[in-house]
Design a protein around this motif. Sequence first.
Motif, PDB file in Angstrom:
ATOM      1  N   ASN A 639       0.846  -1.192   0.000  1.00  0.00           N
ATOM      2  CA  ASN A 639       0.000   0.000   0.000  1.00  0.00           C
ATOM      3  C   ASN A 639       0.883   1.244   0.000  1.00  0.00           C
ATOM      4  OD1 ASN A 639       0.969   0.155   2.589  1.00  0.00           O
ATOM      5  ND2 ASN A 639      -0.941  -0.453   3.574  1.00  0.00           N
ATOM      6  N   THR A 640       0.243   2.415   0.093  1.00  0.00           N
ATOM      7  CA  THR A 640       0.995   3.678   0.028  1.00  0.00           C
ATOM      8  C   THR A 640       1.903   3.882   1.229  1.00  0.00           C
ATOM      9  OG1 THR A 640      -0.928   4.785   1.009  1.00  0.00           O
ATOM     10  CG2 THR A 640      -0.749   4.836  -1.392  1.00  0.00           C
ATOM     11  N   GLN A 641       1.669   3.132   2.343  1.00  0.00           N
ATOM     12  CA  GLN A 641       2.539   3.253   3.515  1.00  0.00           C
ATOM     13  C   GLN A 641       3.716   2.276   3.463  1.00  0.00           C
ATOM     14  OE1 GLN A 641      -0.937   3.110   3.978  1.00  0.00           O
ATOM     15  NE2 GLN A 641      -0.954   5.353   4.084  1.00  0.00           N
ATOM     16  N   GLY A 642       3.774   1.427   2.423  1.00  0.00           N
ATOM     17  CA  GLY A 642       4.868   0.478   2.294  1.00  0.00           C
ATOM     18  C   GLY A 642       4.633  -0.840   3.006  1.00  0.00           C
ATOM     19  N   ASP A 643       3.402  -1.119   3.470  1.00  0.00           N
ATOM     20  CA  ASP A 643       3.091  -2.386   4.147  1.00  0.00           C
ATOM     21  C   ASP A 643       2.761  -3.458   3.115  1.00  0.00           C
ATOM     22  OD1 ASP A 643       3.378  -1.072   6.572  1.00  0.00           O
ATOM     23  OD2 ASP A 643       1.275  -0.425   6.573  1.00  0.00           O
TER      24      ASP A 643
END
Length: 696
Positions: A639-643
Amino acid sequence: MTQQLPPGEFPSRAVVALSWLTRTFAGRALIAGIALKIAAWVGSLMGGGAALLTAIDTLGALAFLVGAFVLGFRLYMAARHRLLWRVRRKLVLSYVFIGVVPGLLMALFFGLAGLLFFLNVSSYMLRVRVASLVEAAQFAAQAASPALERAPSSAALAEVLSRRQSDALSRYPLISFAIVPSEKACGGTGTAVIATVTSGPWSHLDPPPVPEWVPCTGFAGLVAYDVGGQTRVAARALTRPRGLGASLLVDIPLGDEIVRTIHDEMGLTITGYSTGNAVAEAAARGGRPSPQGQNLAVATVAQGEPLGWVAVLDYTDWTTGEMDRLTAGFRLGPAAVYRYLSGPSLEALDNRTFGQILLIVLAAVAGMFLVIQAVAMIMGLTLVRSITGSVHELFAGTERVRRGDFSYKIPIRSRDQLGELAGSFNSMTASIEDLLREKAEKERLEQELLIARSIQMSLLPQGPMRMPGLTLAGHCEPAREVGGDYYDFLPLDDNRMGILIADVAGKGTSAALYMAELKGIVLSLSQQHASPRQLLIDANRIISKHLGSTSFITMTYAVVDLAARTLTFARAGHCPLVYVPGPHNGSRLGQTLTPEGMVVGLQIDTGDSFPRLLEEMTLPLGRGDLFVLYTDGITEAMNTQGDYFGDARLVELAEQHADLACDELRERILREVHAFAGDAAQHDDMTIVLLKIDDL
């Protein structure tokens, strides 16, 4: 039906105007307003109802105003567009409003401020001078009072008055003294005065009686009177000498001599007075016709004074004692105010005062400001012409390029940034054909990649595959036009099905070519080997000879044997296999199966390590068993948070929705992955295969 004009002919202005009046809202409103006004006028001539005609006339006026407003707004917008379309006009107007208008406004502001200051100071000068005359009259009256108190007879009183008047006459022309009987007793006894005793011309008016409102302490102020229909003023003072039984009255009329004296002293010329009711109150003031020589000498004295203004003076109505105001008109020049404010100055060079030198310097600075403003305006217009000329050349060049003429060159007339811009434009037009060729080549390559994608997708199984006793579903979604993920369903016989999923390291065209090669190898080997382990060993032996040193393939191959009720698989460094047991097992907890195995294609030795490390696993099958095979693009979706999406989420989804059909479960898993990634870009190919045992 619209009439068509012959080619080359244009409608006349009358036709255009008529068309505008009949087809636009503004034109129709104007016609309606004029028609209603005419109808109201005709109706009034015929004697129609007044109320109805008024309403019609009002409606006509409103319609006409609305049409005129709309027409004016459209004309304004059209004129604005036509005027400001060219950049040159915009810049010129911007320069005028930014540079010229503020300068003019500043000059106007300081000019008006200076004029206001000049006029207010000049009014103050006149009021101070008039106040000094009042003080002079008061001083003359107070100085004469002690001598009058000691006079033994009326003849002595006249002699004292004559002497005092002669002493003051040289400084105050037309000064007049008078002893006037007073009805108001202010104490003391002495020489009784029965008649008025005068000294001086008293040419402005007769000595007035002392009214009751004058206090015993006396009076000093301005009084107004009328001479030949014109308002004049005089400085008047009144004292009450002790023991005289009368009042001493001193008048200094502001006649021609005083006006000349004020002009000589201050450079200020009084031109007239006005109380607003001078003629009506002439009789009350005891006015008389103006004798020769008593008019204000405006024509001779005020010729060289450019500015006129008024000063408000307080005067006393001698009859009632009420205070009122009159306006005194005067003329003067700036030098008079300057001399008044500066006072005595130090002497400087060439017999000029220090203040005069400052004035000369100020005038020189003002001249320099005007010169600089003019030069700045000329330079600004020149720069505007230079800038807009370059912009126009660029506009003409872009128009030629838009029409396809790439040979046009902009002439470079300067070596500044605009010249560099013109050179850049010429360089751009020179290379634009190469860019177009590159664009065409890129489009051709993209088209070929789309064809390659279509071919690659055709190599994959099309749609869900059913076999008695099991259901299969798969999905492959490349991250680019073509990808390196691959899955396949390989029917081996009536009871056996081979299932393959593989991931070629990397993405793009090279991975897609390796994937196509892998498909051919697996199709050939699947008919020779019943053991998944042996198939992977032979596939590694063949493929490792063709892969690059930095390339490898991860893969899982499984064989479902419905007759034996088993699933046998081997994993060559691929993602784990997710297994969710059916209801027969009692517990439907998902688990990940990871038998040992290294990736296909690594050239780290002579090939002995691959079969030694490869492990094969066999599972018994039951009704409702679910198997999920996937590539790392599923679990490593970010996702956009890098998860990462992760294996745990995938196993949880498989557990929760194990009862769904394979195609429904596939869509559910893909929706969850895309929802988790959100707006993040897909960075790897995503492939998933689902196997469900229906009935054995």
